[in-house]
Scaffold this active site. Sequence first.
Site, mmCIF file in Angstrom:
data_model
loop_
_atom_site.group_PDB
_atom_site.id
_atom_site.type_symbol
_atom_site.label_atom_id
_atom_site.label_comp_id
_atom_site.label_asym_id
_atom_site.label_seq_id
_atom_site.Cartn_x
_atom_site.Cartn_y
_atom_site.Cartn_z
ATOM 1 N N HIS A 318 0.814 -1.212 0.000
ATOM 2 C CA HIS A 318 0.000 0.000 0.000
ATOM 3 C C HIS A 318 0.849 1.264 0.000
ATOM 4 C CE1 HIS A 318 -3.468 -2.571 1.079
ATOM 5 N NE2 HIS A 318 -4.193 -1.578 0.611
ATOM 6 N N GLY A 319 1.990 1.234 0.659
ATOM 7 C CA GLY A 319 2.784 2.450 0.717
ATOM 8 C C GLY A 319 4.158 2.232 1.307
#
Length: 492
Positions: A318-319
């Site tokens: 996701h990040g």
Amino acid sequence: MLFNSIPFLIFFSVVYLLYWAIPKEFRKYFLLVSGISFYAYFSLALTIHFLIVISINYLLYRKIQVNPSKFWIGLTVSLNLINLGFFKYVYFFSRVLADVTSYPFFAQVPNLIHIALPLAISFYTFQVIAAAVDTYRNPNLPTVKVEDYFLFVAFFPVLIAGPIMRMSDFFPNLEKLTPNKEKMYRASYLMMSGLVKKVLVADPMSLTISPVFNSPAEYDSFSLFIAGICYSIQVFSDFSGLTDMARSVALFLGFETPENFKAPFFSTSGRELWKRWHITLSFWLRDYIYFPLGGSKKGELRTYLNLIIIMTLGGFWHGADYTFICWGFYWGVILAGERFLEGKLGLKLTPEKNKFLIVIKAMIVFVLFSISGLMFRSNNASNMVDHFHGIFTHFSFSLEQLLLGSQNEWLVSATSLLGEGSSFRYLHIENLERIFYTSFAVLLFHHIQYVPEFWEKIRKHDVWLVPVLGVVTIFLLATLSQDGGEFIYYRF
């Protein structure tokens, strides 16, 4: 181009009208050109990179089909992960090295090289890896033509944020590119649903909680905790709204795409939640990481470890920040804990018949999700620590009591001259009334997904219901919309 923007409205209007006007045999080629044009609107230079990535993956796909060896599948997966890692994680790993070694060079890496994140790189990387692995596992599948493969990756409705398509989801649609009234009605409902979720629920909630996440050290305990509840409402409305719009655009073009959400906040366990939230990612992690690691077939301890690994990797996907790693690890521990308590100790954690207990358990799972949202939404690791620390320490009058205890009563009293009340109190989250109507909207959308047969009864009135609801939706958007930002998952 965001789905709720004027440029996309113009773009899709032109694409839609031309698409159904041209002969059927040319439609997929037109869609391919449209997808490349959609990507080029974001960045022409990165579009060249995008086409090179697809070309390399198609060559590797054909090689795997002819020679399904571990070397070729390993090379394919490695090259895609290197591509993803370079663009998305170089800055993160340089920051990790700077934190570990304190060597100044690593801290200066972001100033020395500029790396632009390609649009949708996280999503199309997983998509082409799935295509390669599926071909490796079953090389006898029919050969995909080069133009069909390019369209598979560059299909613009699902390009920016999924659902993560697999070949078995996508290619059967190419045989059905004809107008279908039922699909048009369903597409209209999904578009209205997505716009309402994004513009009337997610965007107002974003305006409410952004100040809290930007400066968690300044807010009281209640505000810091309730921000997690609010973010759960926002991220569901934002991401499921984006998915609704993506599926709507695909349906308008004749394509069925997989559902990505199914009433996740009605879940009574973490395991059930991840079968209902971002479904295509959850099953991707299961099929291409969890099962290859051994799944649940290599003993209890290994199963717990596998759950923690796949959720941590899911968080990292996701990040590129410590916050996402913490978020994934948190959920891995919860899933492993559930399995241990139910499988090893024999505790029944999920009620099945008692409706009261079902509601209570769903609320507990929602709170657990909201706590994880505090990690997911935090701007950086420092803010995340401040946020959780503040929940347990930032009581409304704690600053004031600290000063009074230090014999600075005069300072507290003097601030009343500047305005009503004391300046030595933590800030309180504003516009909490939004929680009530946004919660009602979330419950309504959950009921639609959870009990579809109830809503199917009114579908016989589509012919007049769709235009009426369309007018109502436009009116609500025109009168109640507020300035919002881009979709949360647009940057992944």
